[in-house]
Design an enzyme around this catalytic site. Structure first.
Site, PDB file in Angstrom:
ATOM      1  N   CYS A 137      13.163   9.097  10.063  1.00  0.00           N
ATOM      2  CA  CYS A 137      12.946   8.575  11.406  1.00  0.00           C
ATOM      3  C   CYS A 137      14.247   8.361  12.165  1.00  0.00           C
ATOM      4  CB  CYS A 137      12.142   7.284  11.351  1.00  0.00           C
ATOM      5  SG  CYS A 137      12.855   6.037  10.261  1.00  0.00           S
TER       6      CYS A 137
ATOM      7  N   GLU B 102       8.439  -0.643  11.840  1.00  0.00           N
ATOM      8  CA  GLU B 102       9.566   0.288  11.817  1.00  0.00           C
ATOM      9  C   GLU B 102       8.961   1.656  12.074  1.00  0.00           C
ATOM     10  OE1 GLU B 102      11.823   3.065  11.169  1.00  0.00           O
ATOM     11  OE2 GLU B 102      11.639   2.661   9.028  1.00  0.00           O
TER      12      GLU B 102
ATOM     13  N   LYS C 146       0.848  -1.202   0.000  1.00  0.00           N
ATOM     14  CA  LYS C 146       0.000   0.000   0.000  1.00  0.00           C
ATOM     15  C   LYS C 146       0.875   1.240   0.000  1.00  0.00           C
ATOM     16  CE  LYS C 146      -3.577   2.557   2.463  1.00  0.00           C
ATOM     17  NZ  LYS C 146      -2.758   3.798   2.554  1.00  0.00           N
TER      18      LYS C 146
ATOM     19  N   GLU D 257       8.856  13.035  18.147  1.00  0.00           N
ATOM     20  CA  GLU D 257       9.394  13.113  16.796  1.00  0.00           C
ATOM     21  C   GLU D 257       8.830  14.340  16.083  1.00  0.00           C
ATOM     22  OE1 GLU D 257      10.521   9.703  13.668  1.00  0.00           O
ATOM     23  OE2 GLU D 257       8.388   9.828  14.104  1.00  0.00           O
TER      24      GLU D 257
END
Length: 499
Positions: free
Chosen positions: A306, A272, A196, A403
């Site tokens: 990330c 992840e 996807k 983050e």
């Protein structure tokens, strides 16, 4: 926020986009059920790059059924030579199409031209070469030898076999790398896949599906590539009993939901997720080099990575000296048109993401941080944000804990090595990190920080043969390398009476 074709009709239509992507389902390049599409926009200009099928739950279910049939009814899962040949073909196709993929990546992702020669394109293409080569030497069996049991001789061995149907969901920031890091090892293992695309960057992922359909002998249904703005489409992949493995790259918040949803069918789950990585500058480090590395790392792809080190930990008594160097380097970062070879930093992916970054910077200042440079959106077209440096940051504050996914670097001062390690580990995340200093001290510090990857004095851990993943809430499992292949394998132990 993605714009659907229905939205465009309500608001008076936009110019026809230049590219029209297609999903790959059951070996055919198709549109969505009902024909709806959504526009993918160039983050540097806001202009339409093209449109992608706005897939439905019915499309996802069709892709799952196709992958299930291909796994259960074709030789894909057992024919290693076929898989090697097809990965060779895919690698050749991606190399042959790299010029077109490069321009599409620059336009849709906002990646700079230089970065497509590394982690955005050329590097990921090498993943196919690595796994095609690995399959030629990797043993799928392990001999456990003979034992005697109740007076009978038993021969025992272990076979590794494909885990089944894989649902792969990727993020927008490095779409080709993320897609191939999931797709290629899954295929190498003998799995079938539903991939996807991220709603913000669908066209580059759909282009991978087109290359597979047009240039390889991969059987129909082995690879399915879908695109959609509907969250329920991704949810189907995580809950369907016909999907055996879910692999996801994205935010930790979404990863938690996926893990919970997948629990109803006890799937294998690889995640992840986010990071809040720290770069520790020891007092015997080369400060100019450290400042340069920190500044140019946090501004690579506008901070949308990330594993980027968004916290820099510096000796308290040398803080001001290092801050001056950081500011000098951040002020040298060139930003603008990512197609320009002289541009180092491109845009954020959307106005939504830019507003999120700016809001976090403003809240950090309200919470007591001091703005040294940056901290503003850049006027004009596109979603650009100034390289930003914050000091006087509380280690427990939002800007030090959450983050950001933007070009924002937070400076935290430490008293000694124990303090530095404690600050680095003061996070729910454990994805990556870095340390600079004399070799033995740097290695000792690196071993104390709980993360899945670590750079010592600028060492590069990234590569198709190098396992990547995190500790704590940065994820579960590893991508790439032999470990990445084995995420998609099951082990079956045999014992046979002989003699």
């Amino acid at each position: 926020m993605a714009t659907t074709s229905a939205d465009m009709e309500r608001h008076g239509a936009a110019p026809l986009p230049r590219r029209r992507g297609a999903m790959l389902i059951g070996g055919s390049l198709v549109g969505a059920v009902g024909g709806d599409t959504f526009v993918s926009r160039n983050p540097a200009t806001g202009e339409a790059v093209g449109e992608a099928p706005n897939g439905t739950v019915a499309d996802a279910e069709q892709a799952i059924a196709s992958a299930r049939r291909a796994f259960d009814n074709t030789a894909w899962s057992t024919d290693v030579e076929l898989r090697i040949r097809c990965l060779d073909q895919l690698h050749a196709a991606l190399v042959a199409r790299s010029d077109d993929l490069r321009e599409l990546t620059i336009a849709e992702v906002g990646a700079t031209r230089a970065s497509t020669e590394g982690p955005h394109l050329d590097g990921p293409i090498g993943i196919a070469r690595y796994y095609a080569d690995l399959l030629q030497t990797y043993s799928l069996t392990e001999d456990l030898g003979e034992i005697e049991y109740m007076g009978m001789r038993n021969q025992r061995w272990v076979e590794r076999e494909a885990a089944g149907v894989v649902g792969a969901i990727i993020a927008y920031n490095y779409p080709t790398q993320l897609a191939l890091a999931k797709l290629i090892p899954a295929l190498a293992a003998g799995c079938t896949v539903i991939l996807k695309a991220a709603p913000d960057t669908p066209l580059i992922t759909l282009a991978l599906g087109q290359a597979i359909a047009e240039c390889t002998d991969i059987p129909a249904g082995v690879v399915n590539v879908i695109s959609s703005t509907d969250p329920e489409v991704g949810a189907v992949l995580t809950t369907s009993p016909d999907v055996d493995v879910v692999t996801f790259t994205g935010s930790t918040a979404t990863g938690r939901k996926i893990m919970a949803a997948a629990s109803s069918t006890i799937k294998k789950v690889f995640l992840e997720l986010g990071g809040k990585s720290a770069m520790i500058v020891l007092d015997d480090a080369d400060f100019p080099t450290a400042a340069m590395m920190a500044a140019f790392m946090i501004t690579s792809h506008a901070g949308q990575g990330c594993a980027l080190t968004s916290r820099i930990l510096v000796p308290r008594r040398r803080r001001d000296e290092i801050v001056d160097l950081l500011k000098q380097n951040l002020d040298m970062v060139t930003y603008g048109d990512p197609a320009d070879p002289g541009t180092y930093m491109g845009p954020l992916i959307s106005e939504r993401q830019r507003a999120k970054v700016h809001g976090m910077v403003e809240r950090a200042i309200q919470d007591g941080a001091t703005l040294v440079t940056g901290g503003k959106t850049i006027e004009g077209q596109g979603y650009f944000y100034e390289p930003t440096l914050l000091i006087d940051v509380d280690p427990d504050s939002e800007i030090a804990q959450e983050e950001i996914f933007g070009p924002v670097l937070a400076v935290l001062a430490y008293d000694d090595e124990d303090d530095a390690v404690a600050i680095a580990n003061n996070s729910i995340y454990g994805l990556s990190g870095a340390v600079l200093g004399s070799h033995d001290r740097a290695v000792a510090v690196a071993r104390r920080v709980r993360t899945g990857t670590f750079s010592i004095n600028g060492g590069n851990y990234a590569g198709p043969d190098s396992p990547f993943g995190g500790y704590k809430q940065s994820g579960v499992g590893r991508e790439m390398g032999v470990a990445g292949l084995e995420e998609f394998l099951e082990r079956k132990t045999f014992a046979a009476v002989i003699g």
